[in-house]
Motif scaffolding. Structure first.
Motif, PDB file in Angstrom:
ATOM      1  N   UNK A 140     -16.000  -0.677  -1.452  1.00  0.00           N
ATOM      2  CA  UNK A 140     -16.104   0.219  -0.294  1.00  0.00           C
ATOM      3  C   UNK A 140     -14.752   0.560   0.309  1.00  0.00           C
ATOM      4  N   UNK A 141     -13.815  -0.396   0.283  1.00  0.00           N
ATOM      5  CA  UNK A 141     -12.543  -0.218   0.968  1.00  0.00           C
ATOM      6  C   UNK A 141     -11.462   0.360   0.055  1.00  0.00           C
ATOM      7  N   UNK A 142     -11.537   0.063  -1.251  1.00  0.00           N
ATOM      8  CA  UNK A 142     -10.456   0.469  -2.162  1.00  0.00           C
ATOM      9  C   UNK A 142     -10.943   1.465  -3.227  1.00  0.00           C
ATOM     10  N   UNK A 143     -11.972   1.089  -3.987  1.00  0.00           N
ATOM     11  CA  UNK A 143     -12.270   1.839  -5.205  1.00  0.00           C
ATOM     12  C   UNK A 143     -13.039   3.129  -4.959  1.00  0.00           C
ATOM     13  N   UNK A 144     -13.956   3.136  -4.002  1.00  0.00           N
ATOM     14  CA  UNK A 144     -14.621   4.397  -3.683  1.00  0.00           C
ATOM     15  C   UNK A 144     -13.650   5.416  -3.085  1.00  0.00           C
ATOM     16  N   UNK A 145     -12.772   5.018  -2.158  1.00  0.00           N
ATOM     17  CA  UNK A 145     -11.754   5.982  -1.703  1.00  0.00           C
ATOM     18  C   UNK A 145     -10.855   6.489  -2.828  1.00  0.00           C
ATOM     19  N   UNK A 146     -10.497   5.597  -3.768  1.00  0.00           N
ATOM     20  CA  UNK A 146      -9.667   6.022  -4.889  1.00  0.00           C
ATOM     21  C   UNK A 146     -10.415   7.020  -5.769  1.00  0.00           C
ATOM     22  N   UNK A 147     -11.715   6.770  -5.988  1.00  0.00           N
ATOM     23  CA  UNK A 147     -12.526   7.712  -6.763  1.00  0.00           C
ATOM     24  C   UNK A 147     -12.597   9.059  -6.054  1.00  0.00           C
ATOM     25  N   UNK A 148     -12.757   9.032  -4.738  1.00  0.00           N
ATOM     26  CA  UNK A 148     -12.769  10.272  -3.967  1.00  0.00           C
ATOM     27  C   UNK A 148     -11.442  11.010  -4.089  1.00  0.00           C
ATOM     28  N   UNK A 149     -10.348  10.271  -4.087  1.00  0.00           N
ATOM     29  CA  UNK A 149      -9.028  10.883  -4.240  1.00  0.00           C
ATOM     30  C   UNK A 149      -8.942  11.623  -5.580  1.00  0.00           C
ATOM     31  N   UNK A 150      -9.459  10.999  -6.648  1.00  0.00           N
ATOM     32  CA  UNK A 150      -9.433  11.647  -7.965  1.00  0.00           C
ATOM     33  C   UNK A 150     -10.260  12.928  -7.958  1.00  0.00           C
ATOM     34  N   UNK A 151     -11.439  12.884  -7.334  1.00  0.00           N
ATOM     35  CA  UNK A 151     -12.278  14.078  -7.266  1.00  0.00           C
ATOM     36  C   UNK A 151     -11.618  15.171  -6.430  1.00  0.00           C
ATOM     37  N   UNK A 152     -11.004  14.795  -5.327  1.00  0.00           N
ATOM     38  CA  UNK A 152     -10.341  15.784  -4.483  1.00  0.00           C
ATOM     39  C   UNK A 152      -9.130  16.386  -5.206  1.00  0.00           C
ATOM     40  N   UNK A 153      -8.423  15.567  -5.967  1.00  0.00           N
ATOM     41  CA  UNK A 153      -7.292  16.087  -6.756  1.00  0.00           C
ATOM     42  C   UNK A 153      -7.792  17.131  -7.743  1.00  0.00           C
ATOM     43  N   UNK A 236      -6.149  14.404   3.300  1.00  0.00           N
ATOM     44  CA  UNK A 236      -6.913  14.862   4.468  1.00  0.00           C
ATOM     45  C   UNK A 236      -8.381  15.032   4.106  1.00  0.00           C
ATOM     46  N   UNK A 237      -8.657  15.616   2.940  1.00  0.00           N
ATOM     47  CA  UNK A 237     -10.035  15.799   2.514  1.00  0.00           C
ATOM     48  C   UNK A 237     -10.736  14.469   2.293  1.00  0.00           C
ATOM     49  N   UNK A 238     -10.035  13.515   1.649  1.00  0.00           N
ATOM     50  CA  UNK A 238     -10.617  12.191   1.411  1.00  0.00           C
ATOM     51  C   UNK A 238     -10.910  11.502   2.739  1.00  0.00           C
ATOM     52  N   UNK A 239      -9.971  11.587   3.681  1.00  0.00           N
ATOM     53  CA  UNK A 239     -10.156  10.957   4.985  1.00  0.00           C
ATOM     54  C   UNK A 239     -11.356  11.547   5.713  1.00  0.00           C
ATOM     55  N   UNK A 240     -11.492  12.877   5.683  1.00  0.00           N
ATOM     56  CA  UNK A 240     -12.627  13.519   6.351  1.00  0.00           C
ATOM     57  C   UNK A 240     -13.946  13.056   5.767  1.00  0.00           C
ATOM     58  N   UNK A 241     -13.974  12.861   4.467  1.00  0.00           N
ATOM     59  CA  UNK A 241     -15.220  12.426   3.829  1.00  0.00           C
ATOM     60  C   UNK A 241     -15.512  10.953   4.140  1.00  0.00           C
ATOM     61  N   UNK A 242     -14.483  10.125   4.102  1.00  0.00           N
ATOM     62  CA  UNK A 242     -14.680   8.695   4.325  1.00  0.00           C
ATOM     63  C   UNK A 242     -15.144   8.395   5.742  1.00  0.00           C
ATOM     64  N   UNK A 243     -14.602   9.113   6.726  1.00  0.00           N
ATOM     65  CA  UNK A 243     -14.983   8.805   8.105  1.00  0.00           C
ATOM     66  C   UNK A 243     -16.411   9.257   8.404  1.00  0.00           C
ATOM     67  N   UNK A 244     -17.014  10.065   7.545  1.00  0.00           N
ATOM     68  CA  UNK A 244     -18.406  10.459   7.701  1.00  0.00           C
ATOM     69  C   UNK A 244     -19.339   9.587   6.862  1.00  0.00           C
ATOM     70  N   UNK A 245     -18.787   8.643   6.121  1.00  0.00           N
ATOM     71  CA  UNK A 245     -19.580   7.786   5.243  1.00  0.00           C
ATOM     72  C   UNK A 245     -19.989   6.523   5.993  1.00  0.00           C
ATOM     73  N   UNK A 246     -21.287   6.285   6.226  1.00  0.00           N
ATOM     74  CA  UNK A 246     -21.710   5.100   6.976  1.00  0.00           C
ATOM     75  C   UNK A 246     -21.285   3.785   6.333  1.00  0.00           C
ATOM     76  N   UNK A 247     -21.211   3.747   4.994  1.00  0.00           N
ATOM     77  CA  UNK A 247     -20.797   2.507   4.330  1.00  0.00           C
ATOM     78  C   UNK A 247     -19.359   2.144   4.665  1.00  0.00           C
ATOM     79  N   UNK A 248     -18.506   3.136   4.877  1.00  0.00           N
ATOM     80  CA  UNK A 248     -17.119   2.857   5.259  1.00  0.00           C
ATOM     81  C   UNK A 248     -17.073   2.143   6.601  1.00  0.00           C
TER      82      UNK A 248
END
Length: 391
Positions: A140-153, A236-248
């Motif tokens: 939740x803290x490391x790998x999902x954000x990293x996956x989101x970063x790859x998708x946003x890239x 910025x896109x990853x941050x916007x998505x993560x702060x809307x994710x209840x699991x985060x």
């Protein structure tokens, strides 16, 4: 050697999970009890309330000062090795970026919270649940954000290439990327605009944010953002998505609480604990029911072709466990901890990874097959690993 009593204990833990999933599947496909709109409401409840509360409950009750760092290191090394191999294959032109991202997701990100905790607890005792929680925290803290970063890239790269000379331009009003901000595929999509540098290069302050301007056939100026500007936009896109994710929120809140509570040795107020438990105690059943609804709403179990399905299963149930076995053995893990590391890597695909793939339209059929077909064959495969490792 695995005894019949131990085998029965594992079946006692696993079969009820599949019963809930089958009932949900039948309620949509066979008995038409729930409509797609009602399924969306159930899935929304599970995603927004049930799973985050379960996540908070497990993390808040886990002592972070007694983490097994070699176990965590083995799990992290497995993911780093897969990420590096996928990145190198993409950099050398061996695979497309879509397949590189999907391969990382398939080989490393399992359904640890919903399936892993009850299953591994039945196989190797309550101590394994603490190890599973440690994996969940890192996911939740490391790998999902990293996956989101790859998708946003990937999304930013595609959008920027569409605006460069020689490539078809984005029509007015299409400069928004639709991103599902919920945890399930049936939730409402929301749109987040991706800011593209203006012809004056005023992004991040000053003109150094962009390379030199170019002129298209229509005479309008187009510029390619620098790596720094592109990285900033993606973050910025990853941050916007993560702060809307209840699991985060639930993961970070649980981690902060556990760090404070286990440091100064005090418990959670009973009224708060009971308020959380009344929902988290029902979450496993609800989460499996939600998976059954999700499966029933998909048009096909094998949404991708046969070769892609075989690749998906090999990455999920062979490559991932083999890599973590090598990493764990190299780090000196032996006995039950080594077995736990291998079996947890052979769990079914995490449904959150499919949601991300569907959000960004990156091989969603492949990830759908990983979740649905993986759930169907996970029971015999995990039992096979359990029996072989117990010999």
């Amino acid at each position: 050697m695995i005894t019949w009593a131990e085998f029965y204990d594992v079946m006692v833990a696993m079969v009820p999970l599949y019963v809930a999933m089958i009932l949900a599947y039948g309620s949509v496909r066979w008995w038409a009890i729930f409509s797609p709109e009602q399924c969306a409401g159930i899935n929304r409840f599970v995603a927004v309330f049930a799973v985050p509360l379960l996540c908070f409950h497990f993390i808040a009750s886990n002592d972070p000062y007694k983490m097994n760092f070699r176990f965590v290191a083995a799990d992290s090394l497995q993911k780093i090795v897969v990420l590096f191999a996928a990145g190198m294959a993409y950099a050398r032109g061996g695979v497309a970026l879509d397949w590189a991202i999907s391969a990382f997701s398939l080989a490393t990100l399992a359904n640890t919270l919903v399936i892993g905790v009850p299953l591994l607890s039945a196989m190797y005792g309550d101590s394994s649940s603490s190890l599973m929680v440690q994996v969940v925290v890192l996911q939740c803290v490391v790998w999902h954000p990293l996956l989101l970063f790859c998708y946003e890239y990937r999304a930013a790269q595609a959008l920027l290439l569409a605006r460069l000379p020689g490539v078809s331009r984005v029509a007015p009003g299409e400069e928004e990327i639709s991103i599902d901000l919920s945890l399930n595929s049936v939730a409402r999509a929301k749109e987040i605009s991706l800011d593209i540098p203006s012809p004056r290069g005023e992004v991040g302050g000053g003109e150094e944010g962009c390379s030199s301007p170019r002129t298209t056939a229509t005479g309008s100026l187009q510029q390619k953002p620098s790596a720094m500007v592109m990285t900033k936009m993606i973050l910025i896109m990853v941050w916007r998505k993560l702060i809307r994710n209840p699991n985060t929120h639930s993961s970070l809140a649980g981690l902060v609480w556990s760090l404070i509570a286990f440091r100064w040795h005090f418990g959670m107020p009973r009224i708060v604990d009971k308020s959380i438990s009344i929902l988290s105690n029902a979450t496993l059943g609800m989460a499996m029911f939600s998976l059954g609804l999700f499966t029933a709403l998909q048009p096909k179990i094998l949404a991708c072709g046969r070769s892609a399905a075989i690749f998906t299963m090999v990455m999920r149930f062979i490559t991932g466990p083999a890599l973590i076995a090598a990493m764990a053995f190299a780090l000196g893990l032996r006995g039950n901890i080594l077995r736990i590391a291998i079996v947890q890597a052979a769990l079914p695909q995490g449904i959150v990874t499919f949601v991300f793939a569907k959000d960004y339209d990156v091989l969603p059929a492949v990830l759908s097959t990983g979740v649905i077909f993986g759930m169907l064959i996970a029971l015999p495969i995990t039992l096979l690993y359990y029996i072989i490792l117990g010999l």
